[in-house]
Motif scaffolding. Structure first.
Motif, PDB file in Angstrom:
ATOM      1  N   PHE A  11       0.843  -1.196   0.000  1.00 13.93           N
ATOM      2  CA  PHE A  11       0.000   0.000   0.000  1.00 13.93           C
ATOM      3  C   PHE A  11       0.876   1.243   0.000  1.00 13.93           C
ATOM      4  O   PHE A  11       1.705   1.431   0.900  1.00 13.93           O
ATOM      5  N   LYS A  12       0.694   2.087  -1.035  1.00 17.56           N
ATOM      6  CA  LYS A  12       1.475   3.327  -1.153  1.00 17.56           C
ATOM      7  C   LYS A  12       2.970   3.012  -1.063  1.00 17.56           C
ATOM      8  O   LYS A  12       3.498   2.258  -1.885  1.00 17.56           O
ATOM      9  N   ASN A  13       3.666   3.550  -0.041  1.00 15.68           N
ATOM     10  CA  ASN A  13       5.103   3.288   0.072  1.00 15.68           C
ATOM     11  C   ASN A  13       5.425   2.192   1.095  1.00 15.68           C
ATOM     12  O   ASN A  13       6.570   2.051   1.525  1.00 15.68           O
ATOM     13  N   TYR A  14       4.415   1.399   1.453  1.00 18.47           N
ATOM     14  CA  TYR A  14       4.618   0.321   2.430  1.00 18.47           C
ATOM     15  C   TYR A  14       4.566  -1.044   1.745  1.00 18.47           C
ATOM     16  O   TYR A  14       3.553  -1.406   1.130  1.00 18.47           O
ATOM     17  N   ALA A  15       5.672  -1.802   1.845  1.00 19.80           N
ATOM     18  CA  ALA A  15       5.684  -3.171   1.327  1.00 19.80           C
ATOM     19  C   ALA A  15       4.856  -4.065   2.243  1.00 19.80           C
ATOM     20  O   ALA A  15       3.966  -4.795   1.804  1.00 19.80           O
ATOM     21  N   SER A  16       5.149  -3.985   3.545  1.00 18.11           N
ATOM     22  CA  SER A  16       4.401  -4.737   4.540  1.00 18.11           C
ATOM     23  C   SER A  16       4.597  -4.058   5.893  1.00 18.11           C
ATOM     24  O   SER A  16       5.735  -3.818   6.312  1.00 18.11           O
ATOM     25  N   GLN A  17       3.496  -3.747   6.563  1.00 16.40           N
ATOM     26  CA  GLN A  17       3.593  -3.037   7.844  1.00 16.40           C
ATOM     27  C   GLN A  17       2.382  -3.398   8.707  1.00 16.40           C
ATOM     28  O   GLN A  17       1.244  -3.412   8.229  1.00 16.40           O
ATOM     29  N   ARG A  18       2.641  -3.701   9.979  1.00 21.95           N
ATOM     30  CA  ARG A  18       1.562  -3.979  10.916  1.00 21.95           C
ATOM     31  C   ARG A  18       1.778  -3.166  12.188  1.00 21.95           C
ATOM     32  O   ARG A  18       2.893  -3.085  12.701  1.00 21.95           O
ATOM     33  N   LEU A  19       0.705  -2.539  12.676  1.00 25.53           N
ATOM     34  CA  LEU A  19       0.775  -1.709  13.872  1.00 25.53           C
ATOM     35  C   LEU A  19      -0.283  -2.141  14.874  1.00 25.53           C
ATOM     36  O   LEU A  19      -1.430  -2.411  14.500  1.00 25.53           O
ATOM     37  N   GLU A  20       0.100  -2.188  16.145  1.00 30.07           N
ATOM     38  CA  GLU A  20      -0.855  -2.340  17.243  1.00 30.07           C
ATOM     39  C   GLU A  20      -1.175  -0.933  17.742  1.00 30.07           C
ATOM     40  O   GLU A  20      -0.267  -0.181  18.117  1.00 30.07           O
ATOM     41  N   LEU A  21      -2.444  -0.570  17.757  1.00 29.60           N
ATOM     42  CA  LEU A  21      -2.849   0.811  17.984  1.00 29.60           C
ATOM     43  C   LEU A  21      -3.421   1.024  19.378  1.00 29.60           C
ATOM     44  O   LEU A  21      -3.987   0.103  19.978  1.00 29.60           O
ATOM     45  N   ALA A  22      -3.294   2.256  19.879  1.00 36.39           N
ATOM     46  CA  ALA A  22      -3.898   2.630  21.153  1.00 36.39           C
ATOM     47  C   ALA A  22      -5.366   2.956  20.946  1.00 36.39           C
ATOM     48  O   ALA A  22      -5.768   3.461  19.897  1.00 36.39           O
ATOM     49  N   ALA A  23      -6.159   2.693  21.967  1.00 35.32           N
ATOM     50  CA  ALA A  23      -7.588   3.005  21.879  1.00 35.32           C
ATOM     51  C   ALA A  23      -7.842   4.503  21.982  1.00 35.32           C
ATOM     52  O   ALA A  23      -8.922   4.973  21.619  1.00 35.32           O
ATOM     53  N   GLY A  24      -6.831   5.260  22.469  1.00 38.77           N
ATOM     54  CA  GLY A  24      -6.975   6.704  22.590  1.00 38.77           C
ATOM     55  C   GLY A  24      -6.278   7.451  21.472  1.00 38.77           C
ATOM     56  O   GLY A  24      -6.746   7.487  20.334  1.00 38.77           O
ATOM     57  N   LEU A  25      -5.113   8.034  21.767  1.00 37.91           N
ATOM     58  CA  LEU A  25      -4.392   8.879  20.822  1.00 37.91           C
ATOM     59  C   LEU A  25      -3.212   8.136  20.208  1.00 37.91           C
ATOM     60  O   LEU A  25      -2.413   7.521  20.919  1.00 37.91           O
ATOM     61  N   ASN A  26      -3.094   8.212  18.877  1.00 39.23           N
ATOM     62  CA  ASN A  26      -1.983   7.616  18.146  1.00 39.23           C
ATOM     63  C   ASN A  26      -1.296   8.694  17.322  1.00 39.23           C
ATOM     64  O   ASN A  26      -1.947   9.372  16.521  1.00 39.23           O
ATOM     65  N   CYS A  27       0.022   8.861  17.530  1.00 39.97           N
ATOM     66  CA  CYS A  27       0.778   9.930  16.869  1.00 39.97           C
ATOM     67  C   CYS A  27       1.784   9.321  15.895  1.00 39.97           C
ATOM     68  O   CYS A  27       2.611   8.492  16.286  1.00 39.97           O
ATOM     69  N   PHE A  28       1.710   9.738  14.635  1.00 36.05           N
ATOM     70  CA  PHE A  28       2.659   9.309  13.611  1.00 36.05           C
ATOM     71  C   PHE A  28       3.609  10.472  13.346  1.00 36.05           C
ATOM     72  O   PHE A  28       3.182  11.536  12.887  1.00 36.05           O
ATOM     73  N   VAL A  29       4.900  10.273  13.627  1.00 25.22           N
ATOM     74  CA  VAL A  29       5.885  11.345  13.538  1.00 25.22           C
ATOM     75  C   VAL A  29       6.982  10.968  12.560  1.00 25.22           C
ATOM     76  O   VAL A  29       7.511   9.853  12.599  1.00 25.22           O
ATOM     77  N   GLY A  30       7.320  11.914  11.662  1.00 20.51           N
ATOM     78  CA  GLY A  30       8.387  11.654  10.714  1.00 20.51           C
ATOM     79  C   GLY A  30       8.483  12.779   9.699  1.00 20.51           C
ATOM     80  O   GLY A  30       7.627  13.658   9.636  1.00 20.51           O
ATOM     81  N   PRO A  31       9.519  12.765   8.882  1.00 17.92           N
ATOM     82  CA  PRO A  31       9.714  13.837   7.883  1.00 17.92           C
ATOM     83  C   PRO A  31       8.671  13.772   6.783  1.00 17.92           C
ATOM     84  O   PRO A  31       7.976  12.763   6.607  1.00 17.92           O
ATOM     85  N   ASN A  32       8.578  14.857   6.036  1.00 20.33           N
ATOM     86  CA  ASN A  32       7.658  14.890   4.894  1.00 20.33           C
ATOM     87  C   ASN A  32       8.034  13.797   3.899  1.00 20.33           C
ATOM     88  O   ASN A  32       9.220  13.568   3.620  1.00 20.33           O
ATOM     89  N   GLY A  33       7.032  13.127   3.362  1.00 17.11           N
ATOM     90  CA  GLY A  33       7.269  12.081   2.387  1.00 17.11           C
ATOM     91  C   GLY A  33       7.581  10.728   2.977  1.00 17.11           C
ATOM     92  O   GLY A  33       7.810   9.761   2.233  1.00 17.11           O
ATOM     93  N   ALA A  34       7.570  10.610   4.306  1.00 18.24           N
ATOM     94  CA  ALA A  34       7.925   9.342   4.944  1.00 18.24           C
ATOM     95  C   ALA A  34       6.795   8.319   4.876  1.00 18.24           C
ATOM     96  O   ALA A  34       7.035   7.108   4.929  1.00 18.24           O
ATOM     97  N   GLY A  35       5.541   8.818   4.800  1.00 17.82           N
ATOM     98  CA  GLY A  35       4.407   7.891   4.725  1.00 17.82           C
ATOM     99  C   GLY A  35       3.391   8.056   5.839  1.00 17.82           C
ATOM    100  O   GLY A  35       2.560   7.175   6.055  1.00 17.82           O
TER     101      GLY A  35
END
Length: 373
Positions: A11-35
């Motif tokens: 999907f998009k720029n991800y070959a394979s990725q799995r995340l366990e998520l919080a029921a509250g707040l989830n923050c995705f941090v990284g440079p522009n273009g990282a995904g």
């Protein structure tokens, strides 16, 4: 209701990725273009069966691959049940959405099961661009809360496309087949239903907008929303009769609910002309928060909230007001993206008691950085 995990394949720029998520707040941090935005898009695919951008589904397929697969589990605390949702998109094939192993016969059956609201950098287009962007806000809100609305909207748009195709084929000549009259008759019922739903939507929506605007802006300007429709003062039959000659000459349907609009005002004046940049940003945020609250009220569920790079478009005070509101006002699961690894943590330090996770995103790979228990 919350999303427990997210699995992306090609999907998009991800070959394979799995995340366990919080029921509250989830923050995705990284440079522009990282995904980071791609992760939010994946979540939106699970909720709505499509991207929150206007791009075709095939744009979600990773470059060089023939298909993509998105998987997630939605947990319902009230019943204790968990739904497995899978979205499959392949080039030149029909999209498939599965719920607990069974594919939907109609994609529309999925919309509204997992309500979602997106706040994105280009939301200012809701005020600054044409009426189509504001109709999308109406349709997105009402489709998630009323399956009949979505069904009637699909029916109307299909008939509208057929009517326009016929008008183009006629090339300005009179219709001797009677097909235009048949389309007019078939479009009357969905047009009336859509118009009634949109008109009923505006009053409670405006009240919630006003409340959110007062919190986000800290200002006291009076803001208002008015529903503008050709069907407010004229019946569908009269409208099509009045527009018949114009439609024939222009070779398109010039009247109908596809011309509806929302008019935004501040102190009685057009918002786009009188609002400052700060007021405009506060208003747009308030629009989406009002959408969230109205969906919550109608569906009796807390929607998922996606905040895409809001820090780049807002000053720090406004971001703090927004996050304080979101984290303290009984919101459900929230996902946000940012480029600064320290800014998010600093802003949510005061939000004690909220379960949250921070994920670092770099070149299509995601790692969990830290979390609260």
């Amino acid at each position: 209701m919350h999303l427990q995990d997210l699995k992306l394949t090609q999907f998009k720029n991800y070959a394979s990725q799995r995340l366990e998520l919080a029921a509250g707040l989830n923050c995705f941090v990284g440079p522009n273009g990282a995904g980071k935005t791609n992760l939010l898009e994946g979540i939106h695919f699970l909720c709505m069966g499509k991207s929150f951008s206007t791009n075709p589904d095939a744009y979600g397929i990773r470059h060089g691959d023939d298909g993509t697969r998105i998987e997630g589990h939605f947990h319902h605390p009230e019943s204790g049940e968990t739904d497995k949702i899978v979205v499959k998109v392949q080039k030149r094939k029909r999209k498939v959405i599965e719920r607990n192993g069974a594919a939907y016969e109609r994609m529309a059956e999925h919309v509204g099961r997992y309500p979602v609201v997106v706040i994105a950098p280009d939301d200012s287009n809701l005020v600054l661009e044409g009426s189509e962007t504001r109709r999308r806000l109406l349709d997105n809100s009402l489709s998630q809360s009323d399956p009949t609305y979505l069904s009637e909207l699909i029916k109307y748009n299909k008939l509208l496309a057929n009517r326009n195709s016929l008008l183009k084929e006629l090339e300005g000549r009179p219709d001797v087949t009677g097909l235009i009259a048949i389309y007019n008759e078939q479009m009357a019922e969905p047009a009336a239903y859509i118009h009634a739903c949109r008109a009923a939507f505006v009053r409670p929506f405006t009240q919630l907008l006003t409340e959110a605007y007062a919190v986000i802006s800290g200002q006291q300007e009076e803001v208002n929303v008015t529903y503008k429709s050709q069907l407010t003062d004229i019946s569908w039959a009269d409208l099509t009769a009045d527009r018949a000659e114009k439609d024939r000459l222009l070779q398109r349907t010039t009247g109908g609910i596809h011309k509806d609009d929302l008019v935004f005002t501040q102190e009685g004046h057009p918002l786009r002309r009188v609002a400052s940049q700060g007021q405009l940003k506060s208003f747009v945020l308030s629009l989406k928060l009002a959408q969230y609250r109205l969906l919550e009220k109608v569906t009796q569920r807390l929607p998922i909230l996606l905040l895409d790079d809001i820090f780049d478009k807002l000053d720090r005070d406004r971001v703090s007001q927004l996050l304080n509101y979101v984290l303290s006002a009984s919101f459900g699961q929230v996902f946000l993206s940012d480029t600064d690894p320290d800014r998010v943590t600093a802003l949510i330090d005061a939000a004690e008691g909220n379960r949250w996770k921070r994920f670092l995103v770099k070149a299509g790979r995601v790692t969990e950085a830290n979390a609260t228990p």
